[in-house]
Design a protein around this motif. Structure first.
Motif, mmCIF file in Angstrom:
data_model
loop_
_atom_site.group_PDB
_atom_site.id
_atom_site.type_symbol
_atom_site.label_atom_id
_atom_site.label_comp_id
_atom_site.label_asym_id
_atom_site.label_seq_id
_atom_site.Cartn_x
_atom_site.Cartn_y
_atom_site.Cartn_z
ATOM 1 N N PRO A 36 -61.974 -49.549 -39.811
ATOM 2 C CA PRO A 36 -63.211 -48.831 -40.118
ATOM 3 C C PRO A 36 -63.475 -48.811 -41.621
ATOM 4 O O PRO A 36 -62.581 -48.539 -42.413
ATOM 5 C CB PRO A 36 -62.938 -47.415 -39.584
ATOM 6 C CG PRO A 36 -61.826 -47.578 -38.592
ATOM 7 C CD PRO A 36 -61.011 -48.730 -39.069
ATOM 8 N N GLN A 37 -64.683 -49.135 -42.002
ATOM 9 C CA GLN A 37 -65.068 -49.143 -43.401
ATOM 10 C C GLN A 37 -65.350 -47.726 -43.858
ATOM 11 O O GLN A 37 -65.946 -46.934 -43.152
ATOM 12 C CB GLN A 37 -66.310 -50.012 -43.590
ATOM 13 C CG GLN A 37 -66.768 -50.133 -45.023
ATOM 14 C CD GLN A 37 -68.027 -50.958 -45.130
ATOM 15 O OE1 GLN A 37 -68.509 -51.472 -44.127
ATOM 16 N NE2 GLN A 37 -68.562 -51.071 -46.327
ATOM 17 N N GLN A 38 -64.908 -47.377 -45.051
ATOM 18 C CA GLN A 38 -65.136 -46.051 -45.585
ATOM 19 C C GLN A 38 -66.539 -45.960 -46.178
ATOM 20 O O GLN A 38 -67.035 -46.909 -46.788
ATOM 21 C CB GLN A 38 -64.099 -45.723 -46.663
ATOM 22 C CG GLN A 38 -62.669 -45.642 -46.141
ATOM 23 C CD GLN A 38 -62.485 -44.513 -45.149
ATOM 24 O OE1 GLN A 38 -62.811 -43.370 -45.430
ATOM 25 N NE2 GLN A 38 -61.959 -44.832 -43.984
ATOM 26 N N LEU A 39 -67.190 -44.812 -45.973
ATOM 27 C CA LEU A 39 -68.497 -44.565 -46.571
ATOM 28 C C LEU A 39 -68.544 -43.093 -46.949
ATOM 29 O O LEU A 39 -68.634 -42.224 -46.078
ATOM 30 C CB LEU A 39 -69.631 -44.910 -45.600
ATOM 31 C CG LEU A 39 -71.054 -44.795 -46.176
ATOM 32 C CD1 LEU A 39 -71.282 -45.862 -47.230
ATOM 33 C CD2 LEU A 39 -72.096 -44.935 -45.075
ATOM 34 N N SER A 40 -68.450 -42.826 -48.243
ATOM 35 C CA SER A 40 -68.413 -41.444 -48.712
ATOM 36 C C SER A 40 -69.764 -40.771 -48.486
ATOM 37 O O SER A 40 -70.788 -41.432 -48.309
ATOM 38 C CB SER A 40 -68.053 -41.406 -50.201
ATOM 39 O OG SER A 40 -69.083 -42.018 -50.963
ATOM 40 N N LYS A 41 -69.753 -39.445 -48.537
ATOM 41 C CA LYS A 41 -70.997 -38.702 -48.325
ATOM 42 C C LYS A 41 -72.037 -39.012 -49.398
ATOM 43 O O LYS A 41 -73.231 -39.186 -49.064
ATOM 44 C CB LYS A 41 -70.714 -37.199 -48.259
ATOM 45 C CG LYS A 41 -71.941 -36.380 -47.877
ATOM 46 C CD LYS A 41 -71.637 -34.894 -47.767
ATOM 47 C CE LYS A 41 -70.795 -34.571 -46.570
ATOM 48 N NZ LYS A 41 -70.638 -33.096 -46.385
ATOM 49 N N PRO A 42 -71.672 -39.102 -50.692
ATOM 50 C CA PRO A 42 -72.682 -39.472 -51.698
ATOM 51 C C PRO A 42 -73.328 -40.830 -51.406
ATOM 52 O O PRO A 42 -74.541 -40.995 -51.575
ATOM 53 C CB PRO A 42 -71.896 -39.497 -53.008
ATOM 54 C CG PRO A 42 -70.768 -38.538 -52.780
ATOM 55 C CD PRO A 42 -70.392 -38.726 -51.348
ATOM 56 N N LYS A 43 -72.539 -41.803 -50.950
ATOM 57 C CA LYS A 43 -73.105 -43.117 -50.627
ATOM 58 C C LYS A 43 -74.026 -43.039 -49.410
ATOM 59 O O LYS A 43 -75.054 -43.704 -49.360
ATOM 60 C CB LYS A 43 -71.987 -44.128 -50.383
ATOM 61 C CG LYS A 43 -71.226 -44.525 -51.644
ATOM 62 C CD LYS A 43 -70.168 -45.563 -51.352
ATOM 63 C CE LYS A 43 -69.461 -45.988 -52.630
ATOM 64 N NZ LYS A 43 -68.400 -46.990 -52.371
ATOM 65 N N LEU A 44 -73.646 -42.217 -48.436
ATOM 66 C CA LEU A 44 -74.492 -42.056 -47.252
ATOM 67 C C LEU A 44 -75.815 -41.375 -47.629
ATOM 68 O O LEU A 44 -76.885 -41.762 -47.149
ATOM 69 C CB LEU A 44 -73.757 -41.237 -46.192
ATOM 70 C CG LEU A 44 -74.524 -40.942 -44.903
ATOM 71 C CD1 LEU A 44 -75.050 -42.224 -44.268
ATOM 72 C CD2 LEU A 44 -73.638 -40.202 -43.908
ATOM 73 N N LEU A 45 -75.746 -40.383 -48.504
ATOM 74 C CA LEU A 45 -76.968 -39.719 -48.960
ATOM 75 C C LEU A 45 -77.860 -40.698 -49.728
ATOM 76 O O LEU A 45 -79.090 -40.640 -49.626
ATOM 77 C CB LEU A 45 -76.615 -38.516 -49.837
ATOM 78 C CG LEU A 45 -76.006 -37.311 -49.093
ATOM 79 C CD1 LEU A 45 -75.496 -36.271 -50.076
ATOM 80 C CD2 LEU A 45 -77.024 -36.691 -48.146
#
Length: 276
Positions: free
Chosen positions: A201-210
């Motif tokens: 699974p690729q990581q996607l931080s909350k700031p990047k998602l926002l």
């Protein structure tokens, strides 16, 4: 039951649903009029062994389908979906699906109706991202660029316009839009690649998602329909040149409206550009 629609929460979703309530996500969404409110009722309506809770949502006065919507209606529903997701993220929750079928008209505005569409947030890619792009973004972009002037796209593709199809139909100049290139063209190209046998699974931080949600919002807010140059769009420009036609029509309809009093009526008078 008895003319009302209920929603059953199964035991398999108990942990997620409890978190949805306890985190304040539900209360915040309802307070902002983004989510349909519900009340919990006692009892098990269908005697199901899987039943955890039964909800009675506020009942909708009518149900509309995305294939019936105008461009601006689909656009506003897309923006509401992104706002719902952004609000959920503030409570460490996220939408696990993002489709126009989760949106309905209530109290003069759009409202999200899928109470069980929220899951705890984890730092992985947004699982509903592709669905959002295919059901909201692709039809809007195709209409924006004038390739297809038909909100009924979702009648032909009820699960959304496939990314590869949207990318092929969009004009070449759409690639010069950073956001359109990212969410449709690049997205389609990456989606078409065969996956590796084992993929972590690729990581996607909350700031990047926002940032991803902001990019989608910026793109959608900038979309609009091309100006039409057909006969009906120019109807009143031509009609106003006739001898007193437009002014007489205004006077006649004004008298009609005055005589209607308090009756709740809607009359189709040949609206064309919305003047009447």
């Amino acid at each position: 039951q008895d003319g009302k629609y209920y929603r059953q929460v199964n035991k398999t979703f108990q942990k997620e649903f409890d978190h949805f309530l306890q985190s304040g996500c539900y209360a915040d969404l309802v307070a902002k009029k983004l989510l349909i409110p519900h009340e919990e009722i006692t009892g098990n309506l269908n005697s199901s062994a899987d039943c955890y809770k039964v909800l009675l949502p506020r009942q909708l006065p009518f149900v509309s389908q995305p294939g019936e919507w105008s461009f601006s209606m689909l656009r506003e529903a897309a923006l509401l979906t992104l706002e719902v997701n952004r609000t959920a993220l503030a409570h460490d929750m996220i939408l696990k699906d993002a489709t126009p079928y989760n949106i309905q008209w209530l109290d003069g505005g759009w409202c999200f109706i899928d109470t069980l569409s929220f899951a705890p947030y984890t730092e992985t890619p947004w699982v509903a991202y592709r669905q959002f792009c295919e059901t909201f973004l692709a039809p809007l972009l195709l209409m924006h660029y004038g390739r297809i002037q038909a909100p009924g796209l979702l009648l032909g593709w009820p699960e959304g316009v496939p990314l590869a199809t949207a990318a092929a139909w969009l004009p070449g100049r759409s690639r010069f839009s950073l956001h359109a290139n990212l969410h449709i063209h690049l997205h389609a190209r990456l989606s078409g690649k065969p996956e590796a046998p084992v993929r972590q699974p690729q990581q996607l931080s909350k700031p990047k998602l926002l940032n991803l949600l902001t990019s989608l919002e910026v793109l959608i807010r900038g979309l609009k329909l091309p100006k039409e140059s057909g006969h009906w769009s120019q109807y009143y420009a031509e009609a106003s040149q006739r001898d007193g036609y437009l002014e007489q029509k205004k006077q006649i309809i004004t008298r009609w409206l005055e005589n209607l009093g308090q009756l709740n009526l809607a009359i189709d008078l040949g609206t064309n550009d919305g003047l009447f």
